[in-house]
Design an enzyme around this catalytic site. Structure first.
Site, PDB file in Angstrom:
ATOM      1  N   SER A  68       0.802  -1.221   0.000  1.00 39.87           N
ATOM      2  CA  SER A  68       0.000   0.000   0.000  1.00 39.87           C
ATOM      3  C   SER A  68       0.837   1.274   0.000  1.00 39.87           C
ATOM      4  O   SER A  68       0.333   2.342  -0.322  1.00 39.87           O
ATOM      5  CB  SER A  68      -0.950   0.018   1.198  1.00 39.87           C
ATOM      6  OG  SER A  68      -0.217   0.105   2.401  1.00 39.87           O
ATOM      7  N   HIS A 108       1.242   4.277   6.803  1.00 43.59           N
ATOM      8  CA  HIS A 108       0.676   5.130   5.762  1.00 43.59           C
ATOM      9  C   HIS A 108       1.120   6.573   5.941  1.00 43.59           C
ATOM     10  O   HIS A 108       1.652   6.955   6.982  1.00 43.59           O
ATOM     11  CB  HIS A 108      -0.854   5.041   5.736  1.00 43.59           C
ATOM     12  CG  HIS A 108      -1.359   3.803   5.061  1.00 43.59           C
ATOM     13  ND1 HIS A 108      -2.685   3.470   5.037  1.00 43.59           N
ATOM     14  CD2 HIS A 108      -0.722   2.820   4.376  1.00 43.59           C
ATOM     15  CE1 HIS A 108      -2.844   2.330   4.373  1.00 43.59           C
ATOM     16  NE2 HIS A 108      -1.658   1.916   3.963  1.00 43.59           N
ATOM     17  N   ASP A 134      -7.824   6.452   4.490  1.00 41.72           N
ATOM     18  CA  ASP A 134      -7.919   5.308   5.402  1.00 41.72           C
ATOM     19  C   ASP A 134      -9.152   5.287   6.295  1.00 41.72           C
ATOM     20  O   ASP A 134      -9.224   4.452   7.199  1.00 41.72           O
ATOM     21  CB  ASP A 134      -6.674   5.267   6.305  1.00 41.72           C
ATOM     22  CG  ASP A 134      -5.424   4.895   5.540  1.00 41.72           C
ATOM     23  OD1 ASP A 134      -5.532   4.362   4.427  1.00 41.72           O
ATOM     24  OD2 ASP A 134      -4.325   5.138   6.073  1.00 41.72           O
TER      25      ASP A 134
END
Length: 192
Positions: A68, A108, A134
């Site tokens: 990701s 992230h 998210d």
């Protein structure tokens, strides 16, 4: 090569040799081996706790488990984290955070930050390789993360070093085989 015997005929000869070597040790030698092992384990724990204190992060080293964050980080990259509370969180920074109800931390990038006059900060994250933010990963009803959710901030990395961890989690038999080989190596090295 497999050695025949009543117990453990399915074990390789080297494993049976190790058990035979253990039986041949006197109590003092066995005690010495156990003590050495305990010292290695306690040293590793002390180093880990020292890293926690130095970095301010509950987990100073993490492995990237998904794609990701590509192209910034790839699956298997080993990240080094810090988490000093006085450092402000800024957009563009890569954070590792935990969400209630999920066991595994997520790596992230911070894409939006809302800072109030009283110093409270709320922020939103997104994986570089993901289409959406998210919010779907956060616990139900949660739209923003807070500083308390942060495990650490990425400060450096080693590419693909964490693949060993991923392989051991994906293939548990490999993990046990690796541990057995390492144990056999240590025992054989001590005797020579």
């Amino acid at each position: 090569m497999v050695r025949a015997g009543s117990m453990g005929s399915h074990l390789p000869a080297s494993c049976l040799d190790i058990f035979g070597d253990l039986r041949k040790m006197n109590k003092r030698q066995l005690y010495y081996q156990v003590l050495n092992f305990a010292m290695i384990v306690s040293s590793a724990l002390m180093i880990w706790k020292g890293l926690i204190v130095l970095t301010g992060s509950e987990s100073p080293i993490v492995v990237v488990l998904s794609g990701s964050m590509e192209p910034a980080f790839h699956r298997g990259d080993l990240l080094f984290l810090t988490n000093f509370r006085e450092d402000p969180i800024r957009a563009g920074e890569i954070v590792v955070f935990k969400v209630e109800g999920r066991d595994i931390p997520i790596v992230h990038r911070v894409i939006k930050v809302h800072e109030k006059d009283n110093g409270d900060i709320k922020f939103l994250t997104k994986g570089d390789n993901n289409e959406v933010d998210d919010r779907g990963l956060y616990k139900e009803g949660q739209n923003w993360l807070e500083k308390k959710d942060v495990v650490g901030r990425a400060r450096g990395f080693l590419p693909y070093v964490g693949m060993v961890t991923i392989i051991m989690n994906d293939y548990p038999k490999f993990k046990y085989a690796l541990l057995a080989i390492m144990g056999a190596y240590v025992l054989l090295k001590r005797e020579s």
